[in-house]
Scaffold this active site. Structure first.
Site, PDB file in Angstrom:
ATOM      1  N   ASN A   9       0.866  -1.174   0.000  1.00 40.65           N
ATOM      2  CA  ASN A   9       0.000   0.000   0.000  1.00 40.65           C
ATOM      3  C   ASN A   9       0.907   1.229   0.000  1.00 40.65           C
ATOM      4  O   ASN A   9       1.451   1.599   1.031  1.00 40.65           O
ATOM      5  CB  ASN A   9      -0.884  -0.047   1.261  1.00 40.65           C
ATOM      6  CG  ASN A   9      -1.688   1.225   1.464  1.00 40.65           C
ATOM      7  OD1 ASN A   9      -1.787   2.051   0.548  1.00 40.65           O
ATOM      8  ND2 ASN A   9      -2.259   1.387   2.641  1.00 40.65           N
ATOM      9  N   TRP A  10       1.069   1.810  -1.178  1.00 40.35           N
ATOM     10  CA  TRP A  10       2.028   2.922  -1.316  1.00 40.35           C
ATOM     11  C   TRP A  10       1.507   4.212  -0.684  1.00 40.35           C
ATOM     12  O   TRP A  10       2.251   5.176  -0.549  1.00 40.35           O
ATOM     13  CB  TRP A  10       2.350   3.174  -2.797  1.00 40.35           C
ATOM     14  CG  TRP A  10       3.091   2.074  -3.477  1.00 40.35           C
ATOM     15  CD1 TRP A  10       3.308   0.799  -3.005  1.00 40.35           C
ATOM     16  CD2 TRP A  10       3.739   2.131  -4.760  1.00 40.35           C
ATOM     17  NE1 TRP A  10       4.041   0.072  -3.912  1.00 40.35           N
ATOM     18  CE2 TRP A  10       4.315   0.863  -5.000  1.00 40.35           C
ATOM     19  CE3 TRP A  10       3.872   3.125  -5.723  1.00 40.35           C
ATOM     20  CZ2 TRP A  10       5.024   0.578  -6.170  1.00 40.35           C
ATOM     21  CZ3 TRP A  10       4.566   2.840  -6.887  1.00 40.35           C
ATOM     22  CH2 TRP A  10       5.138   1.579  -7.106  1.00 40.35           C
ATOM     23  N   LYS A  11       0.231   4.251  -0.353  1.00 35.12           N
ATOM     24  CA  LYS A  11      -0.400   5.470   0.193  1.00 35.12           C
ATOM     25  C   LYS A  11      -0.129   6.654  -0.757  1.00 35.12           C
ATOM     26  O   LYS A  11       0.008   6.449  -1.951  1.00 35.12           O
ATOM     27  CB  LYS A  11       0.083   5.715   1.630  1.00 35.12           C
ATOM     28  CG  LYS A  11      -0.069   4.450   2.493  1.00 35.12           C
ATOM     29  CD  LYS A  11       0.073   4.677   3.962  1.00 35.12           C
ATOM     30  CE  LYS A  11      -0.140   3.342   4.680  1.00 35.12           C
ATOM     31  NZ  LYS A  11      -0.096   3.462   6.123  1.00 35.12           N
ATOM     32  N   HIS A  98      -9.491   1.289   4.667  1.00 30.81           N
ATOM     33  CA  HIS A  98      -8.241   1.450   5.409  1.00 30.81           C
ATOM     34  C   HIS A  98      -8.471   2.406   6.585  1.00 30.81           C
ATOM     35  O   HIS A  98      -9.270   3.336   6.468  1.00 30.81           O
ATOM     36  CB  HIS A  98      -7.154   1.995   4.477  1.00 30.81           C
ATOM     37  CG  HIS A  98      -5.799   1.989   5.111  1.00 30.81           C
ATOM     38  ND1 HIS A  98      -5.393   2.975   5.973  1.00 30.81           N
ATOM     39  CD2 HIS A  98      -4.781   1.088   5.044  1.00 30.81           C
ATOM     40  CE1 HIS A  98      -4.167   2.686   6.397  1.00 30.81           C
ATOM     41  NE2 HIS A  98      -3.771   1.554   5.848  1.00 30.81           N
ATOM     42  N   GLU A 100      -6.885   4.805   7.652  1.00 32.16           N
ATOM     43  CA  GLU A 100      -6.678   6.229   7.332  1.00 32.16           C
ATOM     44  C   GLU A 100      -7.906   6.804   6.631  1.00 32.16           C
ATOM     45  O   GLU A 100      -8.241   7.981   6.801  1.00 32.16           O
ATOM     46  CB  GLU A 100      -5.407   6.387   6.476  1.00 32.16           C
ATOM     47  CG  GLU A 100      -4.150   6.193   7.331  1.00 32.16           C
ATOM     48  CD  GLU A 100      -2.950   5.616   6.600  1.00 32.16           C
ATOM     49  OE1 GLU A 100      -2.907   5.665   5.357  1.00 32.16           O
ATOM     50  OE2 GLU A 100      -2.043   5.108   7.289  1.00 32.16           O
ATOM     51  N   GLU A 170      -5.554  -4.852  10.582  1.00 38.75           N
ATOM     52  CA  GLU A 170      -4.542  -3.822  10.790  1.00 38.75           C
ATOM     53  C   GLU A 170      -4.819  -3.071  12.092  1.00 38.75           C
ATOM     54  O   GLU A 170      -5.612  -2.119  12.102  1.00 38.75           O
ATOM     55  CB  GLU A 170      -4.555  -2.816   9.630  1.00 38.75           C
ATOM     56  CG  GLU A 170      -4.237  -3.434   8.288  1.00 38.75           C
ATOM     57  CD  GLU A 170      -3.622  -2.406   7.335  1.00 38.75           C
ATOM     58  OE1 GLU A 170      -2.519  -2.652   6.861  1.00 38.75           O
ATOM     59  OE2 GLU A 170      -4.257  -1.350   7.118  1.00 38.75           O
ATOM     60  N   GLY A 176       2.294   2.422  10.706  1.00 38.51           N
ATOM     61  CA  GLY A 176       3.225   3.534  10.549  1.00 38.51           C
ATOM     62  C   GLY A 176       3.930   3.931  11.833  1.00 38.51           C
ATOM     63  O   GLY A 176       4.571   4.975  11.895  1.00 38.51           O
ATOM     64  N   SER A 216       3.264  -2.014  10.335  1.00 35.20           N
ATOM     65  CA  SER A 216       4.710  -2.102  10.558  1.00 35.20           C
ATOM     66  C   SER A 216       5.282  -3.488  10.276  1.00 35.20           C
ATOM     67  O   SER A 216       6.171  -3.953  10.986  1.00 35.20           O
ATOM     68  CB  SER A 216       5.065  -1.635  11.973  1.00 35.20           C
ATOM     69  OG  SER A 216       4.687  -0.271  12.145  1.00 35.20           O
ATOM     70  N   GLY A 237       2.803  -0.982   4.292  1.00 32.65           N
ATOM     71  CA  GLY A 237       2.861   0.434   3.958  1.00 32.65           C
ATOM     72  C   GLY A 237       4.302   0.851   3.709  1.00 32.65           C
ATOM     73  O   GLY A 237       4.854   0.681   2.628  1.00 32.65           O
ATOM     74  N   GLY A 238       4.937   1.396   4.747  1.00 30.27           N
ATOM     75  CA  GLY A 238       6.272   1.982   4.621  1.00 30.27           C
ATOM     76  C   GLY A 238       7.288   1.101   3.901  1.00 30.27           C
ATOM     77  O   GLY A 238       8.050   1.594   3.061  1.00 30.27           O
TER      78      GLY A 238
HETATM   79  P1  PGA Z   1       2.763   0.405   7.634  1.00 30.40           P
HETATM   80  O1  PGA Z   1       1.318   0.581   6.974  1.00 30.40           O
HETATM   81  O2  PGA Z   1       3.334  -0.889   7.088  1.00 30.40           O
HETATM   82  O3  PGA Z   1       3.541   1.588   7.209  1.00 30.40           O
HETATM   83  O4  PGA Z   1       2.562   0.327   9.112  1.00 30.40           O
HETATM   84  C1  PGA Z   1       0.458  -0.503   6.796  1.00 30.40           C
HETATM   85  C2  PGA Z   1      -0.853  -0.026   6.212  1.00 30.40           C
HETATM   86  O5  PGA Z   1      -1.293   1.060   6.550  1.00 30.40           O
HETATM   87  O6  PGA Z   1      -1.468  -0.721   5.380  1.00 30.40           O
END
Ligand code: PGA
Length: 263
Positions: A9-11, A98, A100, A170, A176, A216, A237-238
């Protein structure tokens, strides 16, 4: 036997030029070390890069997903993108609900349900995200929160629709933050979610349901997380926007898949 699905997930990161570079790096890494036959690798770049990404990925095992969609087919919804547009851009997957989006764009379980339904109508696999906040975990309400989210997301879904969905657990406090759920914490909630889907539908459907962990997940913890009996992949994500890290997590997924198939 369930496979393992690792999705990046590149956001809101990487413009179209940077996206092309990252995709080339990931794809060439995968060409050198092919995923295990039961491992699926997915990238979810921002909308502007999707169409180019699908061209760049021709001949690669990497599959394409989007990070969001609208729940109507078309019309006066300024700024929104429909399921059919995502299909036409080459997507097979779409992330829905998600945390977010729930937090910053006020998406609730009813919206998640409509979006997942629309994705399914158009042949996209929705990756439905659920998970508790730190406050909720500390109050002991993790299972109640996840139950409400799952019930809301699957509301009115036929067995056939439910069978075409993927879930991502999640925990919001792990996204994050560098603070990962322990493998045991992840396993516990994954087993709970599987039991819930069995209650809602049946044990065959639950046994086949892909449930990813997200929050994470990094090269140094991916193998242990992915080795848990009910953890069937990761939503990253990251670590997904650094080719070396994403490839390393995919290599862990290969090892976990091998171990699970031998077990
Ligand atoms: P993260 O994000 O790996 O940076 O914690 C995961 C996500 O939000 O899908």
């Amino acid at each position: 036997m369930r496979g393992i699905v690792v999705a990046g997930n590149w956001k809101m990161n990487r413009d179209v030029r940077a996206a092309a570079e990252l995709l080339r790096d990931i794809a060439s890494g995968l060409a050198a070390e092919a995923p295990h036959s039961s491992v699926t690798a997915v990238v979810c770049p921002p909308f502007p890069s999707l169409a180019l990404a699908s061209e760049l990925l021709i001949g690669s095992p990497l599959r394409l997903g989007a990070q969001n969609l609208h729940f109507e087919n078309d019309g006066a919804f300024t700024g929104e993108v429909s399921a059919s547009m995502l299909r036409a851009a080459g997507c097979d997957f779409v992330i829905v609900g998600h945390s977010e989006r729930r937090q910053f764009f006020h998406e609730d379980d009813a919206i998640v349900n409509r979006k997942a339904r629309k994705a399914l109508e158009h042949g996209l696999t929705p990756i439905i995200c659920v998970g508790e906040t730190l406050e909720q975990r500390e109050a002991g309400s993790t299972e109640a929160v996840v139950r409400t989210q799952i019930h809301g997301a699957f509301e009115g879904f036929s067995r056939e629709q439910a069978a075409a969905v993927m879930i991502a657990y999640e925990p919001v406090w792990a996204i994050g933050t560098g603070r990962t759920a322990t493998p045991a914490q992840a396993q516990e909630v994954h087993a709970f979610i599987r039991a819930l889907t069995s209650e809602l539908y049946d044990s065959d459907l639950a046994a086949a349901m892909i449930i990813q962990y997200g929050g994470s997940m990094k090269p140094d913890n991916a193998f242990e997380l992915l080795s848990q009996a009910d953890v069937d992949g990761g939503l990253i994500g990251g670590a997904s926007i650094i080719a070396g890290q994403f490839l390393s997590i995919l290599a862990s997924a290969n090892r976990a898949a091998l171990a699970k198939h031998q077990a």
